[in-house]
Structure formats: structure tokens, C-alpha cells
Design a protein around this motif. Sequence first.
Motif, PDB file in Angstrom:
ATOM      1  N   TYR A 173      -7.810  -8.346   5.771  1.00 17.09           N
ATOM      2  CA  TYR A 173      -7.570  -7.867   7.142  1.00 17.09           C
ATOM      3  C   TYR A 173      -7.581  -6.343   7.215  1.00 17.09           C
ATOM      4  O   TYR A 173      -8.332  -5.755   7.994  1.00 17.09           O
ATOM      5  N   SER A 174      -6.770  -5.714   6.418  1.00 25.06           N
ATOM      6  CA  SER A 174      -6.738  -4.243   6.451  1.00 25.06           C
ATOM      7  C   SER A 174      -7.856  -3.636   5.612  1.00 25.06           C
ATOM      8  O   SER A 174      -8.228  -2.485   5.824  1.00 25.06           O
ATOM      9  N   LYS A 175      -8.334  -4.390   4.637  1.00 24.80           N
ATOM     10  CA  LYS A 175      -9.318  -3.876   3.666  1.00 24.80           C
ATOM     11  C   LYS A 175      -8.737  -2.703   2.871  1.00 24.80           C
ATOM     12  O   LYS A 175      -9.470  -1.905   2.289  1.00 24.80           O
ATOM     13  N   PHE A 176      -7.437  -2.575   2.885  1.00 27.48           N
ATOM     14  CA  PHE A 176      -6.762  -1.499   2.149  1.00 27.48           C
ATOM     15  C   PHE A 176      -6.027  -2.113   0.972  1.00 27.48           C
ATOM     16  O   PHE A 176      -4.975  -2.728   1.128  1.00 27.48           O
ATOM     17  N   ARG A 177      -6.607  -1.972  -0.193  1.00 29.62           N
ATOM     18  CA  ARG A 177      -6.027  -2.579  -1.399  1.00 29.62           C
ATOM     19  C   ARG A 177      -5.014  -1.625  -2.036  1.00 29.62           C
ATOM     20  O   ARG A 177      -5.241  -0.406  -2.091  1.00 29.62           O
ATOM     21  N   VAL A 178      -3.936  -2.212  -2.508  1.00 29.75           N
ATOM     22  CA  VAL A 178      -2.888  -1.424  -3.158  1.00 29.75           C
ATOM     23  C   VAL A 178      -2.495  -2.130  -4.452  1.00 29.75           C
ATOM     24  O   VAL A 178      -2.369  -3.362  -4.486  1.00 29.75           O
ATOM     25  N   GLY A 179      -2.321  -1.349  -5.499  1.00 33.75           N
ATOM     26  CA  GLY A 179      -1.833  -1.888  -6.768  1.00 33.75           C
ATOM     27  C   GLY A 179      -0.554  -1.174  -7.180  1.00 33.75           C
ATOM     28  O   GLY A 179      -0.355   0.005  -6.837  1.00 33.75           O
ATOM     29  N   ALA A 228       0.049  -6.474  -6.478  1.00 33.50           N
ATOM     30  CA  ALA A 228      -1.017  -6.066  -5.559  1.00 33.50           C
ATOM     31  C   ALA A 228      -0.662  -6.643  -4.201  1.00 33.50           C
ATOM     32  O   ALA A 228       0.058  -7.652  -4.119  1.00 33.50           O
ATOM     33  N   ASN A 229      -1.132  -6.012  -3.144  1.00 31.55           N
ATOM     34  CA  ASN A 229      -0.786  -6.536  -1.824  1.00 31.55           C
ATOM     35  C   ASN A 229      -1.489  -7.865  -1.562  1.00 31.55           C
ATOM     36  O   ASN A 229      -2.640  -8.069  -1.943  1.00 31.55           O
ATOM     37  N   VAL A 230      -0.746  -8.766  -0.930  1.00 29.45           N
ATOM     38  CA  VAL A 230      -1.253 -10.098  -0.594  1.00 29.45           C
ATOM     39  C   VAL A 230      -1.056 -10.276   0.904  1.00 29.45           C
ATOM     40  O   VAL A 230       0.079 -10.439   1.378  1.00 29.45           O
ATOM     41  N   GLU A 231      -2.164 -10.196   1.638  1.00 30.06           N
ATOM     42  CA  GLU A 231      -2.079 -10.272   3.098  1.00 30.06           C
ATOM     43  C   GLU A 231      -2.104 -11.719   3.569  1.00 30.06           C
ATOM     44  O   GLU A 231      -2.321 -12.654   2.795  1.00 30.06           O
ATOM     45  N   ASN A 232      -1.839 -11.873   4.864  1.00 24.26           N
ATOM     46  CA  ASN A 232      -1.736 -13.211   5.437  1.00 24.26           C
ATOM     47  C   ASN A 232      -2.282 -13.194   6.857  1.00 24.26           C
ATOM     48  O   ASN A 232      -2.151 -12.185   7.567  1.00 24.26           O
ATOM     49  N   SER A 266       3.510 -11.649   7.579  1.00 27.47           N
ATOM     50  CA  SER A 266       3.875 -12.304   6.321  1.00 27.47           C
ATOM     51  C   SER A 266       3.216 -11.643   5.113  1.00 27.47           C
ATOM     52  O   SER A 266       3.370 -12.099   3.978  1.00 27.47           O
ATOM     53  N   THR A 267       2.501 -10.566   5.358  1.00 23.43           N
ATOM     54  CA  THR A 267       1.886  -9.795   4.266  1.00 23.43           C
ATOM     55  C   THR A 267       2.956  -9.250   3.318  1.00 23.43           C
ATOM     56  O   THR A 267       4.032  -8.860   3.756  1.00 23.43           O
ATOM     57  N   ILE A 268       2.623  -9.232   2.037  1.00 25.78           N
ATOM     58  CA  ILE A 268       3.541  -8.672   1.035  1.00 25.78           C
ATOM     59  C   ILE A 268       2.884  -7.455   0.392  1.00 25.78           C
ATOM     60  O   ILE A 268       1.727  -7.510  -0.040  1.00 25.78           O
ATOM     61  N   CYS A 269       3.627  -6.378   0.321  1.00 25.09           N
ATOM     62  CA  CYS A 269       3.130  -5.157  -0.315  1.00 25.09           C
ATOM     63  C   CYS A 269       3.089  -5.314  -1.830  1.00 25.09           C
ATOM     64  O   CYS A 269       3.829  -6.120  -2.413  1.00 25.09           O
ATOM     65  N   ALA A 270       2.266  -4.493  -2.454  1.00 25.36           N
ATOM     66  CA  ALA A 270       2.117  -4.515  -3.911  1.00 25.36           C
ATOM     67  C   ALA A 270       3.453  -4.312  -4.627  1.00 25.36           C
ATOM     68  O   ALA A 270       3.753  -5.001  -5.612  1.00 25.36           O
ATOM     69  N   GLU A 271       4.261  -3.406  -4.121  1.00 24.92           N
ATOM     70  CA  GLU A 271       5.534  -3.097  -4.781  1.00 24.92           C
ATOM     71  C   GLU A 271       6.477  -4.299  -4.723  1.00 24.92           C
ATOM     72  O   GLU A 271       7.247  -4.547  -5.644  1.00 24.92           O
ATOM     73  N   ARG A 272       6.406  -5.031  -3.600  1.00 23.42           N
ATOM     74  CA  ARG A 272       7.305  -6.184  -3.453  1.00 23.42           C
ATOM     75  C   ARG A 272       6.716  -7.455  -4.047  1.00 23.42           C
ATOM     76  O   ARG A 272       7.298  -8.535  -3.899  1.00 23.42           O
ATOM     77  N   THR A 290       2.188   6.518  -0.622  1.00 21.38           N
ATOM     78  CA  THR A 290       3.615   6.382  -0.896  1.00 21.38           C
ATOM     79  C   THR A 290       4.103   5.020  -0.404  1.00 21.38           C
ATOM     80  O   THR A 290       3.549   4.458   0.541  1.00 21.38           O
ATOM     81  N   PRO A 291       5.128   4.459  -1.052  1.00 21.00           N
ATOM     82  CA  PRO A 291       5.651   3.141  -0.651  1.00 21.00           C
ATOM     83  C   PRO A 291       6.139   3.150   0.797  1.00 21.00           C
ATOM     84  O   PRO A 291       6.712   4.140   1.273  1.00 21.00           O
ATOM     85  N   CYS A 292       5.940   2.020   1.474  1.00 23.61           N
ATOM     86  CA  CYS A 292       6.427   1.898   2.854  1.00 23.61           C
ATOM     87  C   CYS A 292       7.953   1.839   2.858  1.00 23.61           C
ATOM     88  O   CYS A 292       8.595   1.692   1.808  1.00 23.61           O
ATOM     89  N   GLY A 293       8.533   1.910   4.014  1.00 26.87           N
ATOM     90  CA  GLY A 293       9.984   1.932   4.128  1.00 26.87           C
ATOM     91  C   GLY A 293      10.660   0.706   3.543  1.00 26.87           C
ATOM     92  O   GLY A 293      11.681   0.808   2.866  1.00 26.87           O
TER      93      GLY A 293
HETATM   94  N1  THU Z   1       0.738  -1.722   1.507  1.00 26.05           N
HETATM   95  C1  THU Z   1       1.260  -1.894   0.251  1.00 26.05           C
HETATM   96  O1  THU Z   1       0.888  -2.822  -0.482  1.00 26.05           O
HETATM   97  N2  THU Z   1       2.205  -1.013  -0.166  1.00 26.05           N
HETATM   98  C2  THU Z   1       2.662   0.040   0.562  1.00 26.05           C
HETATM   99  O2  THU Z   1       3.607   0.692   0.171  1.00 26.05           O
HETATM  100  C3  THU Z   1       1.965   0.393   1.805  1.00 26.05           C
HETATM  101  C4  THU Z   1       1.167  -0.700   2.413  1.00 26.05           C
HETATM  102  C5  THU Z   1      -0.279  -2.675   1.971  1.00 26.05           C
HETATM  103  C6  THU Z   1       0.226  -3.671   2.991  1.00 26.05           C
HETATM  104  C7  THU Z   1      -1.042  -4.040   3.708  1.00 26.05           C
HETATM  105  O3  THU Z   1      -1.641  -5.136   3.015  1.00 26.05           O
HETATM  106  C8  THU Z   1      -1.933  -2.833   3.573  1.00 26.05           C
HETATM  107  O4  THU Z   1      -1.353  -2.006   2.588  1.00 26.05           O
HETATM  108  C9  THU Z   1      -2.090  -2.040   4.857  1.00 26.05           C
HETATM  109  O5  THU Z   1      -0.860  -1.758   5.416  1.00 26.05           O
END
Ligand code: THU
Length: 137
Positions: free
Chosen positions: A24-30, A44-48, A53-59, A87-90
Motif C-alpha cells: 500500500y505505501s510501497k515504503f519498506r522499513v527494516g 520489517a513492516n507488515v501492512e494490511n 492494522s499495519t505493524i511497523c518494523a520495530e514492533r 526515525t521510529p514513529c511515535g
Molecule cells: N513504518 C515503520 O515500519 N516504522 C516506522 O517507524 C515508520 C513507519 C512503516 C509503516 C508503514 O507500513 C509504512 O512505514 C508507511 O508509514
Amino acid sequence: MTDFDKQALLDAASAARGSAYAPYSKFRVGAALLARDGRVFLGANVENAAYGSTICAERVALPAAVVAGARDFVALAVVGDGDGPVTPCGACRQVLFEFCPQLIVLAGGADGSSRRYLLGADLLPDGFGPIRLNEGQ
Ligand code: THU
């Protein structure tokens, strides 16, 4: 373990980015989370399709570490697509703060740039944590 190879941790996060599911975002994070015992946990981020319900890479990385018995961490590297450090999201800052307010955060970009932060001091000043609840078990 307090001394560690920063570039190796950034490289691990960058490689983990390849496992991202981000249609969806096409923005990959590791992410690569270094435990004090030397183990490294990847995420790694797992979108939905239900976007919230998307999960960030850090979580992804942190619960994997906790389930494997690691609760004490030295550093986290996070690398996203695009130029400039990510940088990590809030929400991720809060979740990481629970276990390690003094965590070193290495924020990296696909262009190879990186910046170093301290979680509590730089990214979540006056953060709310378990000490406030007199727990911290
Ligand atoms: N994302 C992360 O995995 N970590 C962050 O700290 C910032 C955002 C992901 C979530 C989503 O899949 C995508 O980046 C765009 O927001």
C-alpha cells in the motif's frame, strides 16, 4: 555488550527491509534490535488492507525478542526506503521505551545516510514508562 558494530546493525536492518510487506505505501522499513546478550532480532513492516492494522518494523522486532527471552537491549537500527534517515514513529518510540529508555537508535536511509539518537533523551523526552507504575519487573 555495550560496544557493537554500528554499520553491521544498519546493514542487518537494511537487509531485513527486503522482507517487508508494503503493497500500500510501497515504503519498506527494516529493523535490527541488538540485545545485550548479543542476539539480533529482525523486523520489517507488515501492512494490511485494513490500513490501521499495519505493524511497523520495530514492533515486529521487539515482541520477537521478548518472546525469545530478551528484555535488555543496546541498540536498534531502522532503515527505510528513500533518501535520509527514518526515525521510529511515535507508537514505536513508546513501545521501545518500555524496555530500554537508554536505547541507542540508529536511523538509516536507503542512500546509506544515518543518524544516531538516544531513545529517551532525544526521541521521547519525559516519556511515560513502567517506573511511573512502580513496576518494571
Ligand atoms: N513504518 C515503520 O515500519 N516504522 C516506522 O517507524 C515508520 C513507519 C512503516 C509503516 C508503514 O507500513 C509504512 O512505514 C508507511 O508509514
